[in-house]
Scaffold this active site. Structure first.
Site, PDB file in Angstrom:
ATOM      1  N   GLY A  11       0.674  -1.103  -0.135  1.00 50.14           N
ATOM      2  CA  GLY A  11       0.561  -0.152   0.379  1.00 50.14           C
ATOM      3  C   GLY A  11       1.176   1.685   0.133  1.00 50.14           C
ATOM      4  N   GLY A  14      -0.581   5.048  -0.850  1.00 55.50           N
ATOM      5  CA  GLY A  14      -1.343   5.195  -0.019  1.00 55.50           C
ATOM      6  C   GLY A  14      -1.128   6.423   0.374  1.00 55.50           C
ATOM      7  CB  SER A  36      -4.330  -2.174  -5.730  1.00 57.44           C
ATOM      8  OG  SER A  36      -5.721  -2.693  -6.652  1.00 57.44           O
ATOM      9  CG  ASN A  81       1.071   1.127   4.687  1.00 57.38           C
ATOM     10  OD1 ASN A  81       0.303   2.124   5.783  1.00 57.38           O
ATOM     11  ND2 ASN A  81       0.320   1.259   3.679  1.00 57.38           N
ATOM     12  CB  SER A 133      -6.413   0.889  13.383  1.00 58.12           C
ATOM     13  OG  SER A 133      -7.081   2.711  13.834  1.00 58.12           O
ATOM     14  CE1 TYR A 146      -9.344   0.564   9.010  1.00 59.84           C
ATOM     15  CE2 TYR A 146      -9.134   1.779  11.035  1.00 59.84           C
ATOM     16  CZ  TYR A 146      -9.055   0.768  10.443  1.00 59.84           C
ATOM     17  OH  TYR A 146      -7.812   1.758   9.655  1.00 59.84           O
ATOM     18  CB  SER A 149     -10.157  -5.707   9.567  1.00 59.19           C
ATOM     19  OG  SER A 149      -9.817  -4.272   9.725  1.00 59.19           O
ATOM     20  CE  LYS A 150      -5.540  -1.556  10.476  1.00 55.90           C
ATOM     21  NZ  LYS A 150      -5.027  -2.134   9.232  1.00 55.90           N
TER      22      LYS A 150
HETATM   23  N1  LIG Z   1      -5.727   7.109   8.133  1.00 55.07           N
HETATM   24  C1  LIG Z   1      -5.867   6.883   9.547  1.00 55.07           C
HETATM   25  O1  LIG Z   1      -5.938   7.264   9.949  1.00 55.07           O
HETATM   26  C2  LIG Z   1      -5.103   5.337   9.811  1.00 55.07           C
HETATM   27  C3  LIG Z   1      -5.355   5.058  11.055  1.00 55.07           C
HETATM   28  C4  LIG Z   1      -5.244   4.014  12.094  1.00 55.07           C
HETATM   29  C5  LIG Z   1      -5.365   2.748  11.049  1.00 55.07           C
HETATM   30  N2  LIG Z   1      -4.062   3.553   9.504  1.00 55.07           N
HETATM   31  C6  LIG Z   1      -3.836   2.441   8.838  1.00 55.07           C
HETATM   32  O2  LIG Z   1      -3.159   2.387   7.901  1.00 55.07           O
HETATM   33  C7  LIG Z   1      -2.723   1.939   6.571  1.00 55.07           C
HETATM   34  C8  LIG Z   1      -2.577   2.692   5.918  1.00 55.07           C
HETATM   35  O3  LIG Z   1      -4.461   3.433   5.330  1.00 55.07           O
HETATM   36  P1  LIG Z   1      -3.797   5.140   5.215  1.00 55.07           P
HETATM   37  O4  LIG Z   1      -4.527   5.601   5.654  1.00 55.07           O
HETATM   38  O5  LIG Z   1      -2.994   5.701   3.770  1.00 55.07           O
HETATM   39  O6  LIG Z   1      -4.975   4.856   3.684  1.00 55.07           O
HETATM   40  P2  LIG Z   1      -5.465   5.537   2.040  1.00 55.07           P
HETATM   41  O7  LIG Z   1      -4.400   6.532   1.882  1.00 55.07           O
HETATM   42  O8  LIG Z   1      -6.693   4.978   2.024  1.00 55.07           O
HETATM   43  O9  LIG Z   1      -4.281   3.727   1.297  1.00 55.07           O
HETATM   44  C9  LIG Z   1      -4.614   2.188   1.660  1.00 55.07           C
HETATM   45  C10 LIG Z   1      -3.204   1.289   0.409  1.00 55.07           C
HETATM   46  O10 LIG Z   1      -4.014   0.428   0.556  1.00 55.07           O
HETATM   47  C11 LIG Z   1      -4.106  -0.090  -1.410  1.00 55.07           C
HETATM   48  N3  LIG Z   1      -4.927  -0.945  -1.147  1.00 55.07           N
HETATM   49  C12 LIG Z   1      -6.141  -1.264  -0.596  1.00 55.07           C
HETATM   50  N4  LIG Z   1      -7.276  -2.296  -1.250  1.00 55.07           N
HETATM   51  C13 LIG Z   1      -6.332  -2.758  -1.572  1.00 55.07           C
HETATM   52  C14 LIG Z   1      -6.733  -3.986  -2.819  1.00 55.07           C
HETATM   53  N5  LIG Z   1      -7.244  -4.638  -2.739  1.00 55.07           N
HETATM   54  N6  LIG Z   1      -5.138  -4.261  -3.357  1.00 55.07           N
HETATM   55  C15 LIG Z   1      -4.268  -3.786  -3.402  1.00 55.07           C
HETATM   56  N7  LIG Z   1      -4.062  -2.940  -2.214  1.00 55.07           N
HETATM   57  C16 LIG Z   1      -4.448  -2.336  -1.643  1.00 55.07           C
HETATM   58  C17 LIG Z   1      -3.977   1.050  -1.722  1.00 55.07           C
HETATM   59  O11 LIG Z   1      -3.565   0.994  -2.799  1.00 55.07           O
HETATM   60  P3  LIG Z   1      -4.385   1.923  -4.218  1.00 55.07           P
HETATM   61  O12 LIG Z   1      -4.788   2.883  -3.667  1.00 55.07           O
HETATM   62  O13 LIG Z   1      -3.379   1.285  -5.442  1.00 55.07           O
HETATM   63  O14 LIG Z   1      -5.620   1.289  -4.159  1.00 55.07           O
HETATM   64  C18 LIG Z   1      -3.289   2.078  -1.295  1.00 55.07           C
HETATM   65  O15 LIG Z   1      -1.875   1.670  -1.291  1.00 55.07           O
HETATM   66  C19 LIG Z   1      -4.541   0.565   7.344  1.00 55.07           C
HETATM   67  O16 LIG Z   1      -3.475  -0.384   7.080  1.00 55.07           O
HETATM   68  C20 LIG Z   1      -4.883   1.889   7.425  1.00 55.07           C
HETATM   69  O17 LIG Z   1      -5.646   1.018   7.948  1.00 55.07           O
HETATM   70  C21 LIG Z   1      -5.281   4.448   9.435  1.00 55.07           C
END
Ligand SMILES: NC(=O)c1ccc[n+]([C@@H]2O[C@H](COP(=O)([O-])OP(=O)(O)OC[C@H]3O[C@@H](n4cnc5c(N)ncnc54)[C@H](OP(=O)(O)O)[C@@H]3O)[C@@H](O)[C@H]2O)c1
Length: 236
Positions: A11, A14, A36, A81, A133, A146, A149-150
């Site tokens: 990921g 993202g 993706s 990630n 998370s 969600y 899963s986390k």
């Molecule tokens: N943002 C927050 O507040 C927060 C808080 C706690 C934990 N997190 C965790 O941090 C991590 C990153 O999240 P983020 O906030 O950076 O979200 P994001 O910007 O939406 O990034 C998600 C990433 O996962 C990839 N992904 C999603 N579905 C996929 C699939 N089916 N196959 C392959 N790749 C896939 C996306 O790829 P594409 O975009 O190329 O499809 C993207 O690179 C996640 O595990 C999330 O649960 C985030």
């Protein structure tokens, strides 16, 4: 800190993943990252970072994950990630909503780890960092699927750290609070204001806050830290 090491970040296209890739790259690693749908962001990041490579992997497809990751010559550090989220009240849940959440956030994490860890086991060296998370750790207004899963990332981390300890592989988990972007982009203003009110730092988190924690846990500086969750939530 990571000169001569290859780091795989799932990921990387993202919000948090791209910052994790930038941080590892600054610390001297060769960075391989998956994407993706967002090929544009992936190609731009590949261009931005000197020794980096973007690979397209569907985190819902175990064969795709296994084939692409096992084809890599070497992975010293894996960062699980990639993740997805969606607002979905329990009464309206369909089976495919749950499948999507668990496929990407849980199954994807497990099979990416299997693929990367096989080489680590052979070499008897490696480090894995999973993204949990706060949603999986506290009673919060977040989608329950969600959160489920986390929470899995925490359990997976602890048991796997124990399983892989004899191969000199450490497994840890970073637990971000509410970030400025990414999966938290659509969080309503009143929920964000509530988080900020209860956060000692008085702000939402930045992707760079998480990236530094990931690099630390993955590095030899954290060689005495294993099976742990590191909360990066500004103090809630
Ligand atoms: N943002 C927050 O507040 C927060 C808080 C706690 C934990 N997190 C965790 O941090 C991590 C990153 O999240 P983020 O906030 O950076 O979200 P994001 O910007 O939406 O990034 C998600 C990433 O996962 C990839 N992904 C999603 N579905 C996929 C699939 N089916 N196959 C392959 N790749 C896939 C996306 O790829 P594409 O975009 O190329 O499809 C993207 O690179 C996640 O595990 C999330 O649960 C985030």
């Amino acid at each position: 800190m990571f000169k001569g090491k290859t780091v795989l970040v799932t990921g990387g296209s993202g919000y948090i993943g791209s910052e994790i890739c930038r941080a590892f790259s600054r610390y001297g690693a060769e960075v391989i990252f998956t994407y993706s749908k967002n090929e544009k962001a992936a190609k731009a990041l590949q261009k931005e970072l000197k020794k980096s490579k973007a690979i397209s992997v569907n985190m819902r497809d175990v064969k795709d994950i296994t084939d692409k990751i096992e084809a890599l010559p070497r992975v010293d550090v894996l960062v699980n990630n990639a993740g997805t989220s969606a607002v979905m009240p329990l009464a309206l849940l369909e089976e495919e909503d749950v499948d999507l959440m668990l496929d990407v956030n849980v199954k994807g994490m497990i099979f990416a780890t299997r693929a990367a860890a096989r080489g680590m086991i052979r070499r008897k060296a490696g480090s894995i960092v999973n993204l949990g998370s706060l949603a999986g750790e506290r009673m919060l207004d977040v989608p329950a699927t969600y959160a489920a899963s986390k929470a899995a990332a925490g359990g997976f981390t602890m048991a796997l750290a124990s399983e892989l300890k004899r191969f000199n592989i450490r497994v840890n988990c970073v637990v971000p609070g509410l970030m400025e972007g990414g999966v938290a982009k659509g969080v309503p203003d009143e929920l964000r204001a509530d988080f900020v009110r209860h956060c000692a730092a008085g702000r939402s988190g930045k992707a760079s806050d998480v990236a530094e924690a990931v690099c630390f846990l993955a590095s030899d500086k954290a060689s005495y830290i294993n099976g742990q969750k590191l909360f990066v939530d500004g103090g809630v």
